[in-house]
Design a protein around this motif. Structure first.
Motif, PDB file in Angstrom:
ATOM      1  N   ALA A   1       0.800  -1.140  -0.062  1.00 19.50           N
ATOM      2  CA  ALA A   1       0.157  -0.078  -0.109  1.00 19.50           C
ATOM      3  C   ALA A   1       0.813   1.164  -0.037  1.00 19.50           C
ATOM      4  CB  ALA A   1      -1.101  -0.101   1.128  1.00 19.50           C
ATOM      5  N   VAL A   2       1.933   1.421  -0.673  1.00 22.15           N
ATOM      6  CA  VAL A   2       2.933   2.590  -0.782  1.00 22.15           C
ATOM      7  C   VAL A   2       1.982   3.771  -1.534  1.00 22.15           C
ATOM      8  CG1 VAL A   2       5.084   3.277  -1.582  1.00 22.15           C
ATOM      9  CG2 VAL A   2       4.788   0.883  -0.822  1.00 22.15           C
ATOM     10  N   THR A   3       2.199   4.475  -0.847  1.00 27.13           N
ATOM     11  CA  THR A   3       1.303   5.842  -1.539  1.00 27.13           C
ATOM     12  C   THR A   3       2.286   7.075  -1.361  1.00 27.13           C
ATOM     13  OG1 THR A   3      -0.808   4.893  -0.937  1.00 27.13           O
ATOM     14  CG2 THR A   3      -0.799   7.292  -1.501  1.00 27.13           C
ATOM     15  N   ILE A   4       2.413   8.026  -2.304  1.00 30.93           N
ATOM     16  CA  ILE A   4       3.100   9.070  -2.198  1.00 30.93           C
ATOM     17  C   ILE A   4       2.097  10.451  -2.184  1.00 30.93           C
ATOM     18  CG2 ILE A   4       5.017  10.396  -3.194  1.00 30.93           C
ATOM     19  CD1 ILE A   4       5.850   7.743  -2.235  1.00 30.93           C
ATOM     20  N   VAL A   5       2.429  11.107  -1.136  1.00 34.67           N
ATOM     21  CA  VAL A   5       1.679  12.475  -0.946  1.00 34.67           C
ATOM     22  C   VAL A   5       2.499  13.548  -1.201  1.00 34.67           C
ATOM     23  CG1 VAL A   5      -0.034  13.487   0.546  1.00 34.67           C
ATOM     24  CG2 VAL A   5      -0.085  10.922   0.486  1.00 34.67           C
ATOM     25  N   PRO A   6       2.014  14.443  -2.230  1.00 39.23           N
ATOM     26  CA  PRO A   6       2.663  15.781  -2.280  1.00 39.23           C
ATOM     27  C   PRO A   6       1.925  16.765  -1.505  1.00 39.23           C
ATOM     28  CG  PRO A   6       1.447  15.258  -4.361  1.00 39.23           C
ATOM     29  CD  PRO A   6       1.186  14.120  -3.319  1.00 39.23           C
ATOM     30  N   SER A   7       2.899  17.898  -1.168  1.00 38.53           N
ATOM     31  CA  SER A   7       2.283  19.262  -0.877  1.00 38.53           C
ATOM     32  C   SER A   7       3.305  20.390  -0.724  1.00 38.53           C
ATOM     33  CB  SER A   7       1.801  18.901   0.841  1.00 38.53           C
ATOM     34  OG  SER A   7       3.448  18.815   1.669  1.00 38.53           O
ATOM     35  N   ALA A   8       2.587  21.563  -1.132  1.00 41.10           N
ATOM     36  CA  ALA A   8       3.348  22.679  -1.512  1.00 41.10           C
ATOM     37  C   ALA A   8       2.384  23.712  -1.339  1.00 41.10           C
ATOM     38  CB  ALA A   8       4.077  22.636  -2.535  1.00 41.10           C
ATOM     39  N   LYS A   9       2.754  25.051  -0.757  1.00 41.70           N
ATOM     40  CA  LYS A   9       1.915  26.335  -0.621  1.00 41.70           C
ATOM     41  C   LYS A   9       1.726  26.756  -1.947  1.00 41.70           C
ATOM     42  CE  LYS A   9       1.527  30.762   1.610  1.00 41.70           C
ATOM     43  NZ  LYS A   9       2.269  31.462   2.642  1.00 41.70           N
ATOM     44  N   GLY A  10       0.391  26.935  -2.401  1.00 42.22           N
ATOM     45  CA  GLY A  10      -0.071  27.713  -3.618  1.00 42.22           C
ATOM     46  C   GLY A  10       0.060  26.702  -4.913  1.00 42.22           C
ATOM     47  N   ILE A  11       0.156  25.410  -4.616  1.00 41.86           N
ATOM     48  CA  ILE A  11       0.434  24.404  -5.877  1.00 41.86           C
ATOM     49  C   ILE A  11      -0.545  23.358  -5.904  1.00 41.86           C
ATOM     50  CG2 ILE A  11       1.882  22.684  -6.717  1.00 41.86           C
ATOM     51  CD1 ILE A  11       4.331  24.702  -6.150  1.00 41.86           C
ATOM     52  N   ARG A  12      -0.904  22.995  -6.980  1.00 37.24           N
ATOM     53  CA  ARG A  12      -1.932  22.180  -7.094  1.00 37.24           C
ATOM     54  C   ARG A  12      -1.298  20.868  -7.806  1.00 37.24           C
ATOM     55  NH1 ARG A  12      -6.226  20.635 -10.471  1.00 37.24           N
ATOM     56  NH2 ARG A  12      -6.213  22.633 -11.823  1.00 37.24           N
ATOM     57  N   PHE A  13      -1.326  19.703  -7.287  1.00 36.51           N
ATOM     58  CA  PHE A  13      -0.820  18.396  -7.849  1.00 36.51           C
ATOM     59  C   PHE A  13      -1.813  17.554  -8.457  1.00 36.51           C
ATOM     60  CE2 PHE A  13       1.982  19.732  -4.501  1.00 36.51           C
ATOM     61  CZ  PHE A  13       3.411  19.811  -4.987  1.00 36.51           C
ATOM     62  N   SER A  14      -1.176  17.006  -9.514  1.00 36.26           N
ATOM     63  CA  SER A  14      -2.036  15.983 -10.231  1.00 36.26           C
ATOM     64  C   SER A  14      -1.342  14.829 -10.656  1.00 36.26           C
ATOM     65  CB  SER A  14      -2.809  16.397 -11.648  1.00 36.26           C
ATOM     66  OG  SER A  14      -3.451  15.586 -12.216  1.00 36.26           O
ATOM     67  N   PRO A  15      -1.730  13.687 -10.020  1.00 38.77           N
ATOM     68  CA  PRO A  15      -2.794  13.383  -9.229  1.00 38.77           C
ATOM     69  C   PRO A  15      -2.443  13.884  -7.866  1.00 38.77           C
ATOM     70  CG  PRO A  15      -1.358  11.531  -9.408  1.00 38.77           C
ATOM     71  CD  PRO A  15      -0.930  12.344 -10.213  1.00 38.77           C
ATOM     72  N   ASP A  16      -3.360  13.994  -6.839  1.00 35.67           N
ATOM     73  CA  ASP A  16      -3.176  14.589  -5.527  1.00 35.67           C
ATOM     74  C   ASP A  16      -2.282  13.706  -4.594  1.00 35.67           C
ATOM     75  OD1 ASP A  16      -5.161  12.763  -5.280  1.00 35.67           O
ATOM     76  OD2 ASP A  16      -6.493  14.288  -4.218  1.00 35.67           O
ATOM     77  N   GLU A  17      -2.275  12.360  -4.863  1.00 34.96           N
ATOM     78  CA  GLU A  17      -1.599  11.412  -4.399  1.00 34.96           C
ATOM     79  C   GLU A  17      -1.237  10.144  -5.271  1.00 34.96           C
ATOM     80  OE1 GLU A  17      -4.267   8.735  -1.577  1.00 34.96           O
ATOM     81  OE2 GLU A  17      -3.829  10.566  -0.620  1.00 34.96           O
TER      82      GLU A  17
END
Length: 297
Positions: free
Chosen positions: A179-195
């Motif tokens: 169940a390895v899942t990578i979750v990104p985050s950054a201020k003012g940025i939208r990621f696709s996919p969100d995880e």
């Protein structure tokens, strides 16, 4: 007379029965830990298979192959088991008692719950295991190894192009994780996919994944560099784990459209300046010619 013969054969049976267990209790022990390698704070299941290996050792063969006496001699009673924890690893379940008989080449599996402490260091730990059985109550002792490794999922930036951010994800552990899942985050940025869900990763396996990056404000383009953070979530056995954040900088590519819109006015101005200079040069040259012609007259 007949009764005396029966007693005589019964004594022979008892004598052979006792002789078969005079030297050892032939029980093979095969342990398995799930997960195969623990992390600090993990809970695990230790499965211990107890197999009757009497036939492999030839115990009871003098009683006659296939006879009732041989079957009785090869069957082994298991009275109790005991698993001793060690510093850093606790045994959280009870020992077993009166497990019954196991016949030739049969086996039973017992299960213990163990838990690693939060501050345990990486390494191999030995748990003492005892099984008591046989008609003479012999104790067999084994050291059961349990591995601990604090390593989590590793991440590193891969070559990126345009508005994509590529990431290498690796499993440095000795065991498979799920169940390895990578979750990104950054201020003012939208990621696709969100995880990004990877799923199962074997030992030393590497995946390269990609995220599309854009401003979270549709009316505002992403023009400034940004710091990106990534966290890996995964399961080690039944234990949910989370890696330390991985950080990397990101510089958005230049917008060629905006760049062209900026260069176009500059180009027009340059053409006007060149044309004006050429016109002034031509006018001045014609004026000089006119003055020279008047003087010569």
């Amino acid at each position: 007379m007949k009764r005396y013969l029966q007693i005589f054969f019964l004594l022979l049976l008892i004598t052979g029965f006792a002789a078969a267990y005079e030297y050892h209790m032939p029980v093979n022990i095969h342990p398995t830990t799930t997960p195969a390698v623990l992390m600090p704070g993990d809970e695990a299941i230790l499965a211990i298979e107890l197999q009757n290996g009497a036939a492999s050792y030839g115990v009871g063969k003098d009683a006659g192959a296939g006879s009732i006496a041989q079957s009785a001699l090869l069957s082994t009673p298991l009275n109790r088991t005991h698993l001793e924890g060690t510093e850093g690893i606790e045994v959280t379940s009870d020992d077993y008692r009166n497990l019954g008989m196991i016949g030739p080449n049969d086996q039973i599996t017992i299960y213990y719950r163990i838990k690693a402490s939060q501050n345990i260091t990486s390494g191999t730990y030995l748990l003492g295991f005892d099984v008591v059985g046989g008609y003479d109550m012999i104790t067999i002792h084994r050291e059961i190894p349990v591995k601990v490794d604090s390593a989590a999922v590793n991440m590193a930036r891969a070559e990126s192009a345009s508005s994509k951010f590529n990431l290498n994800v690796a499993n440095p552990r000795e065991n498979t994780i799920n169940a390895v899942t990578i979750v990104p985050s950054a201020k003012g940025i939208r990621f696709s996919p969100d995880e990004y869900y990877i799923g199962t990763m074997d030992s030393d396996e590497v995946f390269t994944i990609s995220f599309n990056i854009e401003s979270d404000n549709p009316g505002k383009a992403l023009n400034e560099p940004a710091n990106l953070n990534f966290v890996a979530k995964f399961k080690n056995g039944d234990n949910w784990r989370e890696s330390e954040p991985y950080s990397s900088s990101y510089a958005p590519p230049r917008d060629s459209k905006n760049q062209n819109n900026f260069l176009l006015p500059l180009g027009i101005v340059a053409v006007i300046v060149i044309a004006s200079g050429a016109w002034l040069y031509r006018k001045r040259k014609l004026s000089n010619k006119s003055q020279n012609g008047t003087r010569s007259t």
